[in-house]
Enzyme design. Structure first.
Site, PDB file in Angstrom:
ATOM      1  N   CYS A 117      48.157  -6.512 -49.058  1.00 44.80           N
ATOM      2  CA  CYS A 117      49.183  -6.136 -50.021  1.00 44.80           C
ATOM      3  C   CYS A 117      50.359  -7.106 -49.984  1.00 44.80           C
ATOM      4  O   CYS A 117      50.945  -7.419 -51.004  1.00 44.80           O
ATOM      5  CB  CYS A 117      49.621  -4.689 -49.800  1.00 44.80           C
ATOM      6  SG  CYS A 117      51.068  -4.482 -48.835  1.00 44.80           S
ATOM      7  N   ARG A 122      53.389 -11.521 -52.551  1.00 47.10           N
ATOM      8  CA  ARG A 122      53.818 -12.918 -52.448  1.00 47.10           C
ATOM      9  C   ARG A 122      52.568 -13.786 -52.532  1.00 47.10           C
ATOM     10  O   ARG A 122      51.998 -14.182 -51.520  1.00 47.10           O
ATOM     11  CB  ARG A 122      54.579 -13.137 -51.138  1.00 47.10           C
ATOM     12  CG  ARG A 122      55.934 -12.471 -51.170  1.00 47.10           C
ATOM     13  CD  ARG A 122      56.626 -12.502 -49.857  1.00 47.10           C
ATOM     14  NE  ARG A 122      57.173 -13.813 -49.534  1.00 47.10           N
ATOM     15  CZ  ARG A 122      58.027 -14.003 -48.522  1.00 47.10           C
ATOM     16  NH1 ARG A 122      58.404 -13.002 -47.776  1.00 47.10           N
ATOM     17  NH2 ARG A 122      58.499 -15.194 -48.269  1.00 47.10           N
ATOM     18  N   GLN A 126      49.557 -20.966 -55.781  1.00 47.02           N
ATOM     19  CA  GLN A 126      49.991 -22.366 -55.919  1.00 47.02           C
ATOM     20  C   GLN A 126      49.536 -23.208 -54.718  1.00 47.02           C
ATOM     21  O   GLN A 126      49.237 -24.390 -54.866  1.00 47.02           O
ATOM     22  CB  GLN A 126      51.510 -22.462 -56.072  1.00 47.02           C
ATOM     23  CG  GLN A 126      52.043 -21.773 -57.315  1.00 47.02           C
ATOM     24  CD  GLN A 126      51.414 -22.311 -58.588  1.00 47.02           C
ATOM     25  OE1 GLN A 126      51.412 -23.517 -58.853  1.00 47.02           O
ATOM     26  NE2 GLN A 126      50.843 -21.419 -59.384  1.00 47.02           N
TER      27      GLN A 126
HETATM   28  C1  UD1 Z   1      60.215 -19.331 -48.350  1.00 42.81           C
HETATM   29  C2  UD1 Z   1      61.030 -18.803 -47.203  1.00 42.81           C
HETATM   30  C3  UD1 Z   1      61.727 -17.509 -47.589  1.00 42.81           C
HETATM   31  C4  UD1 Z   1      62.515 -17.713 -48.868  1.00 42.81           C
HETATM   32  C5  UD1 Z   1      61.646 -18.316 -49.956  1.00 42.81           C
HETATM   33  C6  UD1 Z   1      62.431 -18.693 -51.214  1.00 42.81           C
HETATM   34  C7  UD1 Z   1      59.734 -19.583 -45.310  1.00 42.81           C
HETATM   35  C8  UD1 Z   1      58.839 -19.219 -44.181  1.00 42.81           C
HETATM   36  N1  UD1 Z   1      60.127 -18.566 -46.086  1.00 42.81           N
HETATM   37  O1  UD1 Z   1      59.208 -18.344 -48.616  1.00 42.81           O
HETATM   38  O2  UD1 Z   1      62.602 -17.154 -46.525  1.00 42.81           O
HETATM   39  O3  UD1 Z   1      62.967 -16.451 -49.309  1.00 42.81           O
HETATM   40  O4  UD1 Z   1      61.039 -19.528 -49.482  1.00 42.81           O
HETATM   41  O5  UD1 Z   1      63.436 -19.594 -50.898  1.00 42.81           O
HETATM   42  O6  UD1 Z   1      60.126 -20.727 -45.497  1.00 42.81           O
HETATM   43  N2  UD1 Z   1      54.906 -17.920 -55.641  1.00 42.81           N
HETATM   44  C9  UD1 Z   1      53.805 -17.835 -56.442  1.00 42.81           C
HETATM   45  N3  UD1 Z   1      52.653 -18.431 -56.006  1.00 42.81           N
HETATM   46  C10 UD1 Z   1      52.554 -19.094 -54.836  1.00 42.81           C
HETATM   47  C11 UD1 Z   1      53.688 -19.171 -54.035  1.00 42.81           C
HETATM   48  C12 UD1 Z   1      54.857 -18.574 -54.454  1.00 42.81           C
HETATM   49  O7  UD1 Z   1      53.840 -17.244 -57.517  1.00 42.81           O
HETATM   50  O8  UD1 Z   1      51.483 -19.604 -54.519  1.00 42.81           O
HETATM   51  C13 UD1 Z   1      56.171 -17.298 -56.078  1.00 42.81           C
HETATM   52  C14 UD1 Z   1      56.671 -16.224 -55.135  1.00 42.81           C
HETATM   53  O9  UD1 Z   1      56.092 -14.963 -55.425  1.00 42.81           O
HETATM   54  C15 UD1 Z   1      58.158 -16.238 -55.400  1.00 42.81           C
HETATM   55  C16 UD1 Z   1      58.429 -17.737 -55.673  1.00 42.81           C
HETATM   56  O10 UD1 Z   1      57.174 -18.307 -56.027  1.00 42.81           O
HETATM   57  O11 UD1 Z   1      58.438 -15.512 -56.569  1.00 42.81           O
HETATM   58  C17 UD1 Z   1      59.036 -18.486 -54.510  1.00 42.81           C
HETATM   59  O12 UD1 Z   1      58.234 -18.306 -53.365  1.00 42.81           O
HETATM   60  P1  UD1 Z   1      58.128 -19.397 -52.203  1.00 42.81           P
HETATM   61  O13 UD1 Z   1      59.153 -20.446 -52.423  1.00 42.81           O
HETATM   62  O14 UD1 Z   1      56.712 -19.816 -52.071  1.00 42.81           O
HETATM   63  O15 UD1 Z   1      58.524 -18.555 -50.932  1.00 42.81           O
HETATM   64  P2  UD1 Z   1      57.945 -18.726 -49.486  1.00 42.81           P
HETATM   65  O16 UD1 Z   1      57.598 -20.157 -49.241  1.00 42.81           O
HETATM   66  O17 UD1 Z   1      56.908 -17.685 -49.207  1.00 42.81           O
END
Ligand code: UD1
Length: 435
Positions: A117, A122, A126
Site C-alpha cells: 500500500c 508513493r 518513474q
Molecule cells: C524524497 C524524500 C522525501 C521528500 C520527497 C520530495 C528521500 C528518501 N525522501 O522522497 O523526504 O518528501 O523526496 O521532496 O529522499 N512519483 C511518481 N512516480 C515515481 C516517483 C515519484 O509519481 O516513480 C511522485 C510521488 O508520488 C510524489 C512526487 O512524484 O508525488 C515526488 O516524489 P519523489 O520526489 O520521488 O519523492 P521521494 O524520492 O520518494
C-alpha cells in the site's frame, strides 16, 4: 511507552549544529557499494533510517566499518548475496536506492520495498521507466519485490513525467555504469541529487548538470574508492529555523548551506522574522507575532513538502489567515487533527489547509503521524502553554539526530521518557520550574 514530555513557552535561543543530510546519506550509502574498493563517507547523521540501510548493506555481504559516530567505511567488493529482502530493507523507503546501485554494478537487482500500500501511495513508476529505458527488464512482484535485470545497460534519453528525487537518483546511479550517454530531462534539482552526483563523480563517474533539470551521464566501466563528506541536512536546519520562529526565539543554526534554505528564509522574512546569513550559519530572530502568508509546496528550489507541517504550525500562530497548499504528496495533512487538539484553527479541503492564526497553542497529548509532521508537532508543543506529550516518536528518530538534546541546549523543555515514573518525574520537574 517511549514518548516526549514537553513543557512549552520558552523562546528557543542559542546555537545548534546541523547534522549531515539524511536523504543524501541514504543515496550515497547505497551508491557506495558500486565501488570495489573502500569508500569513506563522513558527516553521516546518526538516525534510525541510516542504521537500517546500513544493516541492509551489511546483509548482502558488504564490509562495513563504523570508526566513529558519523563515519562509515564501506567496501562492496565482497557482495555475494544479491537479493535484498530482509526485515531491514522492508522498513525504509530509501532502500529503493539499492535497486539502482545493484543494477548498475551487477546488472541485476532484487529488492523488497516497504509494503504494497505504501508503494501504491508513493509509486515507483518513474524509477521503473528509467531502468527500462536503460535496457533492464523490470517486474514488480507481490509483497513489493522489485526485480530488475539486464544483459547490458545502455545510455538513453529519458524524460521524467514527474519531478522525482528518488527516480532521478536511482537512474543516475544505474546510468553511471551503463554503456554510452544517458540524458535525464525534467530531473529533480534537490541538493541531495547534487550531493549524490558529486559523490559518484568522486568515484570516477562522469555526471554533469546535477542541480539543473537536465543531467548528462557518460557511463564508465567501474567506480573506485573515495572519501566524501555529506552536505548538511536542509530539512533539519529548516526545522530549527521554524522552531525558533514559532517560539519567538533567537537561534543561530550552524553547519548549513544558506543557499539550500532560501525558500525557507524568504517565507520567514515575509512573515516578519529577521534572518542573518553568513557562509555556513544562519540566525533566525522572531521578536513579534508573525504575519500570515500563503505557501505551496514545490520541487526544489520551491518550498519543500518536508517543511509543510512546520510552516502550518508557524502560521497557526500568525496574525490572520493563511493558505497552505500541498502539491507533492496527496495525504500530508494527517497532523492537523493533532494540532487542533492544541487549539489550532485549521480546516483542510483536499490538498489545501486554511490556517487561521490563534494567539497561543495549549499543551495536549498527541501522536506523531510521520517523521516531519512529528517534528512539527514537537515545535508546536514547545511554543504551547503548558505540558504536552508526544507519542510515536520512533517516526521522529528516523530523521533527527539528538532531537530532544539539541532542543534542550536551546532552552526547550523536552525530555524523552519511557516509564510512567519517568513521565511523572519530568512533569513534576517542569511544573516546579514554571512556578
Ligand atoms: C524524497 C524524500 C522525501 C521528500 C520527497 C520530495 C528521500 C528518501 N525522501 O522522497 O523526504 O518528501 O523526496 O521532496 O529522499 N512519483 C511518481 N512516480 C515515481 C516517483 C515519484 O509519481 O516513480 C511522485 C510521488 O508520488 C510524489 C512526487 O512524484 O508525488 C515526488 O516524489 P519523489 O520526489 O520521488 O519523492 P521521494 O524520492 O520518494
Amino acid at each position: 511507552m517511549e514518548h516526549y514530555v514537553i513543557h512549552g513557552g520558552n523562546p528557543l535561543s542559542g546555537e545548534v549544529e546541523i547534522a549531515g543530510a539524511k536523504n543524501a546519506a541514504l543515496g550515497i550509502l547505497a551508491a557506495s557499494i558500486m565501488a570495489d574498493e573502500a569508500v569513506t563517507i563522513e558527516n553521516v547523521p546518526d538516525v534510525s533510517d541510516i542504521r537500517v540501510l546500513v544493516q541492509a548493506i551489511k546483509s548482502i555481504g558488504a564490509d562495513v566499518q563504523h570508526p566513529d559516530r558519523h563515519t562509515y567505511i564501506i567496501n562492496g567488493a565482497g557482495i555475494q548475496d544479491l537479493p535484498v529482502d530482509n526485515e531491514y530493507v522492508r522498513r525504509i523507503r530509501g532502500s529503493y536506492y539499492m535497486i539502482g546501485a545493484l543494477l548498475g554494478k551487477y546488472k541485476r537487482a532484487q529488492v523488497a520495498l516497504p509494503g504494497g500500500c505504501n508503494i501504491g501511495l508513493r509509486p515507483i513508476d518513474q524509477h521503473i521507466k528509467g531502468f527500462r529505458a536503460l535496457g533492464a527488464d523490470v517486474s514488480l512482484e507481490s509483497r513489493g519485490l522489485v526485480r530488475a535485470e539486464a544483459e547490458e545497460l545502455t545510455g538513453a534519453h529519458i524524460y521524467m513525467d514527474v519531478v522525482s528525487v528518488g527516480a532521478t537518483i536511482n537512474i543516475v546511479m544505474a546510468a553511471s555504469l551503463a554503456k554510452g550517454t544517458t540524458i535525464i530531462e525534467n530531473a529533480a534539482k534537490e541538493p541531495h541529487v547534487v550531493d549524490l552526483a558529486n559523490f559518484l563523480n568522486s568515484m570516477g563517474a562522469r555526471i554533469k548538470g546535477a542541480g539543473t533539470d537536465v543531467i548528462r551521464i557518460k557511463g564508465v566501466d567501474h567506480l573506485h574508492g573515495t572519501e566524501y563528506a555529506i552536505i548538511p541536512d536542509q530539512i533539519e536546519a529548516g526545522t530549527y529555523m521554524f522552531a525558533a520562529a514559532a517560539t519567538k526565539g533567537d537561534v543561530t543554526i550552524t553547519n548549513v548551506i544558506p543557499k539550500h534554505l532560501e525558500s525557507l528564509s524568504a517565507k520567514l522574512i515575509e512573515i516578519g522574522c529577521e534572518i542573518e546569513e553568513s557562509d555556513d550559519a544562519l540566525r533566525v530572530v522572531a521578536s513579534k507575532r508573525l504575519g500570515h502568508t500563503n505557501v505551496k509546496t514545490l520541487p526544489y528550489p520551491g518550498f519543500p513538502t518536508d517543511m509543510q507541517p512546520q510552516i502550518a504550525v508557524l502560521l497557526g500562530l500568525a496574525n490572520g489567515t493563511s493558505i497552505v497548499t500541498e502539491s507533492i504528496f496527496e495525504n500530508r495533512f494527517k497532523y492537523v487533527d493533532e494540532l487542533i487538539k492544541m487549539g489550532a484553527n485549521i480546516t483542510v479541503e483536499s490538498n489545501t489547509a486554511i490556517v487561521t492564526g490563534v494567539e497561543q497553542y495549549h499543551g495536549a497529548v498527541i501522536d506523531a503521524p510521520d517523521l516531519r509532521a512529528g517534528a512539527a508537532l514537537v515545535t508546536a508543543a514547545l511554543a504551547a502553554k503548558g505540558l504536552s506529550q508526544v507519542f510515536n516518536i520512533h517516526f521522529i528518530e528516523r530523521g533527527y539526530e539528538d532531537f530532544p538534546e539539541k532542543l534542550r541546549s536551546l532552552g526547550g523543555e523536552i525530555v524523552k521518557v519511557d516509564t510512567r515514573e519517568e513521565e511523572e518525574n519530568a512533569k513534576r520537574t517542569f511544573l516546579r520550574r514554571a512556578q
